[in-house]
Design an enzyme around this catalytic site. Structure first.
Site, short mmCIF file in Angstrom:
data_model
loop_
_atom_site.label_atom_id
_atom_site.label_comp_id
_atom_site.label_asym_id
_atom_site.label_seq_id
_atom_site.Cartn_x
_atom_site.Cartn_y
_atom_site.Cartn_z
N CYS A 166 0.81 -1.22 0.00
CA CYS A 166 0.00 0.00 0.00
C CYS A 166 0.85 1.27 0.00
CB CYS A 166 -0.96 0.02 1.18
SG CYS A 166 -2.12 -1.35 1.14
N HIS A 183 -3.43 7.41 2.55
CA HIS A 183 -3.79 6.08 2.07
C HIS A 183 -5.19 5.76 2.58
CE1 HIS A 183 -3.86 1.96 1.04
NE2 HIS A 183 -3.66 1.51 2.26
N ASN A 200 -9.83 -0.03 -0.24
CA ASN A 200 -8.38 0.08 -0.20
C ASN A 200 -7.81 -0.41 -1.54
OD1 ASN A 200 -5.65 -0.25 0.19
ND2 ASN A 200 -5.84 -1.28 2.17
O1 UT7 Z 1 -3.65 -1.00 3.87
C1 UT7 Z 1 -2.81 -1.94 4.43
C2 UT7 Z 1 -2.92 -2.02 5.86
N1 UT7 Z 1 -4.21 -2.52 6.29
C3 UT7 Z 1 -4.93 -1.80 7.13
O2 UT7 Z 1 -4.57 -0.70 7.44
C4 UT7 Z 1 -6.13 -2.44 7.75
C5 UT7 Z 1 -6.13 -2.16 9.23
N2 UT7 Z 1 -7.21 -2.82 9.97
C6 UT7 Z 1 -8.49 -2.44 9.84
O3 UT7 Z 1 -8.84 -1.60 9.04
C7 UT7 Z 1 -9.49 -3.07 10.79
O4 UT7 Z 1 -8.77 -3.74 11.81
C8 UT7 Z 1 -10.48 -4.05 10.10
C9 UT7 Z 1 -11.47 -3.26 9.30
C10 UT7 Z 1 -9.72 -5.03 9.23
C11 UT7 Z 1 -11.26 -4.83 11.17
O5 UT7 Z 1 -11.93 -3.94 12.07
P1 UT7 Z 1 -11.79 -4.15 13.65
O6 UT7 Z 1 -12.67 -3.14 14.27
O7 UT7 Z 1 -10.32 -4.09 14.00
O8 UT7 Z 1 -12.38 -5.58 13.88
P2 UT7 Z 1 -11.70 -6.91 14.47
O9 UT7 Z 1 -10.69 -7.45 13.50
O10 UT7 Z 1 -11.23 -6.66 15.86
O11 UT7 Z 1 -12.93 -7.90 14.50
C12 UT7 Z 1 -14.05 -7.63 15.33
C13 UT7 Z 1 -15.11 -8.67 15.05
C14 UT7 Z 1 -14.56 -10.10 15.05
O12 UT7 Z 1 -15.55 -10.95 15.62
P3 UT7 Z 1 -15.40 -11.47 17.15
O13 UT7 Z 1 -14.08 -12.17 17.19
O14 UT7 Z 1 -15.41 -10.20 17.97
O15 UT7 Z 1 -16.59 -12.33 17.30
C15 UT7 Z 1 -14.44 -10.44 13.59
O16 UT7 Z 1 -14.54 -11.81 13.32
O17 UT7 Z 1 -15.66 -8.46 13.74
C16 UT7 Z 1 -15.63 -9.69 13.01
N3 UT7 Z 1 -15.50 -9.41 11.60
C17 UT7 Z 1 -16.55 -9.17 10.80
N4 UT7 Z 1 -17.88 -9.14 11.05
C18 UT7 Z 1 -18.69 -8.84 10.01
C19 UT7 Z 1 -14.37 -9.29 10.87
N5 UT7 Z 1 -14.67 -9.00 9.59
C20 UT7 Z 1 -16.02 -8.91 9.53
C21 UT7 Z 1 -16.92 -8.61 8.50
N6 UT7 Z 1 -18.24 -8.61 8.78
N7 UT7 Z 1 -16.53 -8.35 7.23
#
Ligand code: UT7
Length: 322
Positions: free
Chosen positions: A113, A249, A279
């Site tokens: 990225c 980004h 992204n």
């Molecule tokens: O560009 C390159 C670098 N990449 C980034 O900068 C990405 C950085 N990370 C992020 O943008 C965020 O961490 C995400 C958008 C990927 C995830 O958001 P989050 O608020 O950090 O969620 P999380 O990973 O802590 O997951 C929370 C919950 C989990 O469920 P449990 O374990 O709490 O039951 C996930 O399984 O959300 C669940 N989850 C989803 N639920 C519905 C993860 N993806 C999804 C989804 N739909 N698509």
């Protein structure tokens, strides 16, 4: 002092749009979850026939047109991409041939990225050394091809696209500084397995999909981007109030908001495309820049802070007087 000055910008997005509602029919997710956690509503995805070089070519032609420069006058082509059409030749060499850009040096930079910022930083050094006067710098990715479309944690996040700038040597700034960093120890948090075959006859290492521990990546991204804002301003002896536009980004609206808070900038001074594009990896910064140039928000003489963070981890920034 010789500065690279942005003479033209361009962009290209695939026609096909995939909405959150469509994704919620494929994996266990909802439009509300995706919007609240990322800010994304839709993304553009290539069809079977489109390649990274196709997108790069359209963006490059746009940028050359807006600069009023013929491809034959280019002294350098650098493409930031992690999704080249082929292992070789590079996307930059393929692009050079399509544009009819003569025999200038052409190569890819792979920083996921942060690819466009890296490519811009490399091009900047060529200008400073006095060895080029006109360069094409592109960020292009078809990251959709690196996704496991049954993994809801990653498939909702990415889109495809390309953005480009044409740089011309100038006595006045210009790209004032670029700042590039990497820390390879973070590989376990974000990677794609696969790559060059290790054994005869093997095509890939298997599982060539994006694997990400999103919440861990999120924390490091916010921390790191805050640091690079300070580094960039200090290097130019500037303060937050000198920056007219933040062009970040576009991975997640919450990461963008955190960087804007660090700069004390209201969101109406931040270029945001994540809602409609997701992204787009190396393409996201030049796509946002081109959008803001074309709709007139970015004006000549203004100071732009470009920044990105991605796999590697890599991160970087550029301070630009437009
Ligand atoms: O560009 C390159 C670098 N990449 C980034 O900068 C990405 C950085 N990370 C992020 O943008 C965020 O961490 C995400 C958008 C990927 C995830 O958001 P989050 O608020 O950090 O969620 P999380 O990973 O802590 O997951 C929370 C919950 C989990 O469920 P449990 O374990 O709490 O039951 C996930 O399984 O959300 C669940 N989850 C989803 N639920 C519905 C993860 N993806 C999804 C989804 N739909 N698509």
């Amino acid at each position: 002092m010789i500065y690279p000055k942005i003479a033209g910008t361009g962009s290209s997005l695939p026609e096909h749009v995939v909405t959150n509602a469509e994704l919620s029919r494929r994996v266990d997710t909802t439009d509300a979850w995706i919007r609240e956690r990322t800010g994304i509503r839709r993304r553009h995805i290539v069809d079977e026939s489109e390649s990274t070089c196709d997108l790069a070519e359209r963006a490059a032609r746009n940028a050359l047109d807006s600069a009023g420069i013929d491809a034959g006058a280019l002294d350098l082509i650098v493409v930031g991409t992690t999704t080249p059409d082929r292992i070789y030749p590079s996307t930059a060499c393929r692009l050079q041939a399509r544009l009819g850009a003569g025999e200038c040096p052409a190569f890819d930079v792979q920083a996921v990225c942060t690819g466009f910022i890296y490519a811009l930083g490399v091009a900047e050094k060529f200008f400073r050394a006095g060895s080029v006067r006109r360069a094409l710098v592109v960020g292009a990715d078809t990251h959709s091809r690196l996704l496991d479309w049954s993994d809801r944690r990653t498939c909702v996040l990415f889109g495809d696209g390309a953005g480009a700038v044409v740089l011309e040597a100038s006595d006045a700034p210009g790209v004032m500084s670029t700042h590039l960093h990497a820390d390879g120890r973070y590989e376990p948090l974000l990677y794609v397995k696969g790559g060059t075959p290790r054994g005869a006859g093997r095509i890939s290492d298997g599982g060539a999909y994006t694997k990400m521990q999103g919440n861990e990546v999120f924390k490091v991204a916010v921390r790191t981007l805050r640091r690079i804002v300070d580094e960039t301003l200090a290097a130019n002896d500037m303060t937050k109030s000198d920056v007219d536009w933040l062009i970040p980004h576009q991975a997640n609206i919450r990461i963008i908001e955190a960087t804007a808070r660090k700069l004390g900038m209201p969101m109406d001074r931040v270029i945001v495309t994540v809602e409609d594009q997701g992204n787009t990896s190396a393409a996201s910064v030049p796509l946002a820049l081109d959008a803001a140039v074309r709709d007139g928000r970015v004006q000549p003489g203004q100071v732009l802070l470009l920044e990105a963070f991605g796999g590697g981890f890599t991160w970087g920034s550029a301070l630009v007087r437009y």
